[in-house]
Design a protein around this motif. Structure first.
Motif, short mmCIF file in Angstrom:
data_model
loop_
_atom_site.label_atom_id
_atom_site.label_comp_id
_atom_site.label_asym_id
_atom_site.label_seq_id
_atom_site.Cartn_x
_atom_site.Cartn_y
_atom_site.Cartn_z
N TRP A 224 -2.13 25.29 -41.90
CA TRP A 224 -2.72 24.29 -41.01
C TRP A 224 -2.87 22.94 -41.68
O TRP A 224 -3.10 21.94 -41.02
CB TRP A 224 -4.06 24.78 -40.49
N THR A 225 -2.75 22.89 -43.04
CA THR A 225 -2.91 21.61 -43.73
C THR A 225 -1.86 20.60 -43.29
O THR A 225 -2.10 19.39 -43.37
CB THR A 225 -2.84 21.80 -45.25
N ASP A 226 -0.71 21.09 -42.81
CA ASP A 226 0.34 20.17 -42.37
C ASP A 226 -0.05 19.41 -41.11
O ASP A 226 0.61 18.44 -40.74
CB ASP A 226 1.65 20.94 -42.11
N ARG A 227 -1.11 19.84 -40.43
CA ARG A 227 -1.52 19.17 -39.19
C ARG A 227 -2.41 17.95 -39.44
O ARG A 227 -2.74 17.23 -38.51
CB ARG A 227 -2.27 20.15 -38.29
N PHE A 228 -2.81 17.74 -40.68
CA PHE A 228 -3.74 16.66 -40.97
C PHE A 228 -3.02 15.53 -41.69
O PHE A 228 -2.41 15.73 -42.73
CB PHE A 228 -4.90 17.17 -41.83
N SER A 229 -3.14 14.34 -41.12
CA SER A 229 -2.40 13.20 -41.66
C SER A 229 -2.79 12.92 -43.11
O SER A 229 -1.95 12.53 -43.91
CB SER A 229 -2.65 11.96 -40.80
N ILE A 230 -4.06 13.14 -43.47
CA ILE A 230 -4.46 12.81 -44.84
C ILE A 230 -3.95 13.84 -45.85
O ILE A 230 -4.08 13.63 -47.05
CB ILE A 230 -6.00 12.67 -44.97
N LEU A 231 -3.37 14.95 -45.36
CA LEU A 231 -2.84 15.96 -46.26
C LEU A 231 -1.33 16.09 -46.20
O LEU A 231 -0.73 16.76 -47.04
CB LEU A 231 -3.47 17.32 -45.95
N THR A 232 -0.70 15.49 -45.21
CA THR A 232 0.75 15.68 -45.05
C THR A 232 1.56 14.79 -45.98
O THR A 232 2.65 15.17 -46.41
CB THR A 232 1.18 15.38 -43.60
N ASP A 233 1.06 13.60 -46.30
CA ASP A 233 1.77 12.69 -47.19
C ASP A 233 1.22 12.88 -48.60
O ASP A 233 0.17 12.36 -48.96
CB ASP A 233 1.56 11.24 -46.73
N ARG A 234 1.93 13.67 -49.40
CA ARG A 234 1.41 14.06 -50.71
C ARG A 234 1.13 12.85 -51.60
O ARG A 234 0.15 12.85 -52.35
CB ARG A 234 2.41 14.99 -51.40
N GLN A 235 1.95 11.83 -51.50
CA GLN A 235 1.73 10.66 -52.36
C GLN A 235 0.45 9.91 -51.98
O GLN A 235 -0.32 9.50 -52.84
CB GLN A 235 2.95 9.73 -52.28
N ILE A 236 0.23 9.77 -50.68
CA ILE A 236 -1.00 9.11 -50.23
C ILE A 236 -2.20 10.00 -50.52
O ILE A 236 -3.28 9.52 -50.92
CB ILE A 236 -0.92 8.76 -48.74
N THR A 237 -2.04 11.32 -50.33
CA THR A 237 -3.13 12.25 -50.63
C THR A 237 -3.54 12.15 -52.08
O THR A 237 -4.73 12.19 -52.42
CB THR A 237 -2.71 13.69 -50.31
N ARG A 238 -2.56 12.01 -52.97
CA ARG A 238 -2.86 11.90 -54.40
C ARG A 238 -3.73 10.68 -54.68
O ARG A 238 -4.73 10.77 -55.41
CB ARG A 238 -1.56 11.79 -55.20
N ALA A 239 -3.38 9.55 -54.08
CA ALA A 239 -4.17 8.33 -54.30
C ALA A 239 -5.55 8.46 -53.67
O ALA A 239 -6.56 8.07 -54.27
CB ALA A 239 -3.44 7.12 -53.72
N PHE A 240 -5.62 9.01 -52.47
CA PHE A 240 -6.91 9.17 -51.80
C PHE A 240 -7.81 10.13 -52.57
O PHE A 240 -9.02 9.91 -52.71
CB PHE A 240 -6.71 9.67 -50.37
N ALA A 241 -7.23 11.22 -53.09
CA ALA A 241 -8.02 12.17 -53.87
C ALA A 241 -8.58 11.51 -55.11
O ALA A 241 -9.71 11.81 -55.54
CB ALA A 241 -7.15 13.37 -54.25
N ASP A 242 -7.83 10.60 -55.71
CA ASP A 242 -8.32 9.85 -56.87
C ASP A 242 -9.49 8.95 -56.47
O ASP A 242 -10.49 8.83 -57.19
CB ASP A 242 -7.18 9.02 -57.47
#
Length: 339
Positions: A218-236
């Motif tokens: 289900w993680t693929d349904r969330f925009s903040i988790l689908t783009d791994r590069q953006i997720t990496r920056a946001f997680a930081d």
């Protein structure tokens, strides 16, 4: 022959390199998710126990918050947002999108469904229980509305369009955690909000863990988790809101150019990186003001501000009070207007 050997060796080296990259990517994704789960804040809006007998139907309206449904026992079916019927069975967990009605039905000998009216909804010890007096329930469900967010502006489930469905086992003890949350609401003791939020967060983390192993991720349904590069920056950003982040440093963390990072980040979050970062910093500052006696200057520095005056302006904009006033209000037990 020598060229062929070199070519084969090169292919093997490329395979090893690709494999190394793939393993690193998996580790990085796990680290990002760890950071996100650590910073995820849960606010329990309401919990309900549903006790539905055979030959009955329960219809529920909408609320501007995601909902969780967990079937403790029994079998029936549920329709979410007037969608197709889904079978209910013990230990099935469903996350329902915000502002979405649902209907639960349980078959019985008559074949005709009677609607559970609002007269059958009872508030008992702080918990709403829905059921028919003196009727043995066939389906027992714990339902609740909640918010799961990072700071004030990013909600994990706010953009959910389809329900998340996962089947758990009795050994996962999801039912025990939700039962304990119900008991906390009934007890109404000090720290009730923190305890119910902690218990529900454990359920959400269990869902994330299950999803990572499931073929129905289900993680693929969330925009903040689908783009791994953006997720990496946001997680930081989430893990270190007080760090000296800039658009350029975040773009570098994502492995993107500045313009590509800005475009993709804004498309996902609807706001610029610096606006989201400010929200994360304000939330960290609010927590520090509530839980410590650190001077305002120290709180400002930890939130990434070198100037007390600029921090106070940003905090006042977010919470409509000065940091010192906010601290005093929280000390006096007044509500947090900013959450």
């Amino acid at each position: 022959m020598q060229d062929t050997t070199k070519s084969q060796a090169g292919s093997r080296q490329e395979e090893r390199t690709d494999s190394t990259i793939a393993v690193s990517a998996v580790k990085l994704a796990a680290a990002d998710l760890n950071n996100l789960m650590r910073a995820l804040e849960i606010d329990v809006v309401a919990l309900t126990e549903m006790l539905i007998p055979s030959d009955y139907r329960a219809e529920m309206g909408t609320m501007d918050a995601p909902a969780i449904h967990y079937t403790i026992s029994g079998r029936g079916r549920i329709s979410i947002g007037n969608g197709p019927w889904m079978s209910l069975e013990p230990h099935l967990l469903i996350i329902k999108p915000p502002n979405t009605p649902f209907t639960i039905e349980v078959d019985g000998p008559t074949g005709q469904k009677r609607l559970i009216s609002r007269d059958c909804w009872r508030q008992h010890d702080g918990v709403l229980r829905i059921g028919i007096p003196n009727e043995q329930p066939e389906v027992i469900q714990i339902c609740g509305f909640f918010n799961a967010s990072f700071g004030q502006s990013v909600g994990l489930f706010r953009e959910l369009r389809e329900p998340v469905v996962e089947k758990f086992e009795p050994t996962d003890k999801i039912d025990l955690k939700l039962r304990e949350a119900i008991e906390e609401l009934c007890a109404q003791e000090i720290g009730m909000g923190a305890m119910t939020a902690s218990l529900l967060k454990q359920v959400i983390i269990a869902l994330v863990r299950r999803s990572m192993k499931s073929s129905r991720s289900w993680t693929d349904r969330f925009s903040i988790l689908t783009d791994r590069q953006i997720t990496r920056a946001f997680a930081d950003m989430v893990a270190r809101p007080g760090a000296a982040h800039t658009v350029q440093s975040l773009a570098h963390s994502a492995g993107l150019s500045r313009s590509a990072f800005m475009a993709r980040f804004s498309a996902i979050f609807g706001r610029s990186p610096m606006v989201i970062l400010r929200d994360l910093r304000m939330r960290q500052a609010a927590l520090e003001l509530t839980t410590t006696s650190a001077p305002i200057e120290v709180v400002a520095y930890n939130a990434g501000y070198e100037s007390r005056s600029s921090f106070v302006r940003a905090f006042r904009k977010a919470y409509e009070v000065d940091p010192s006033q906010y601290r005093q209000r929280m000390k006096n037990g007044e509500g947090d207007k900013g959450t």
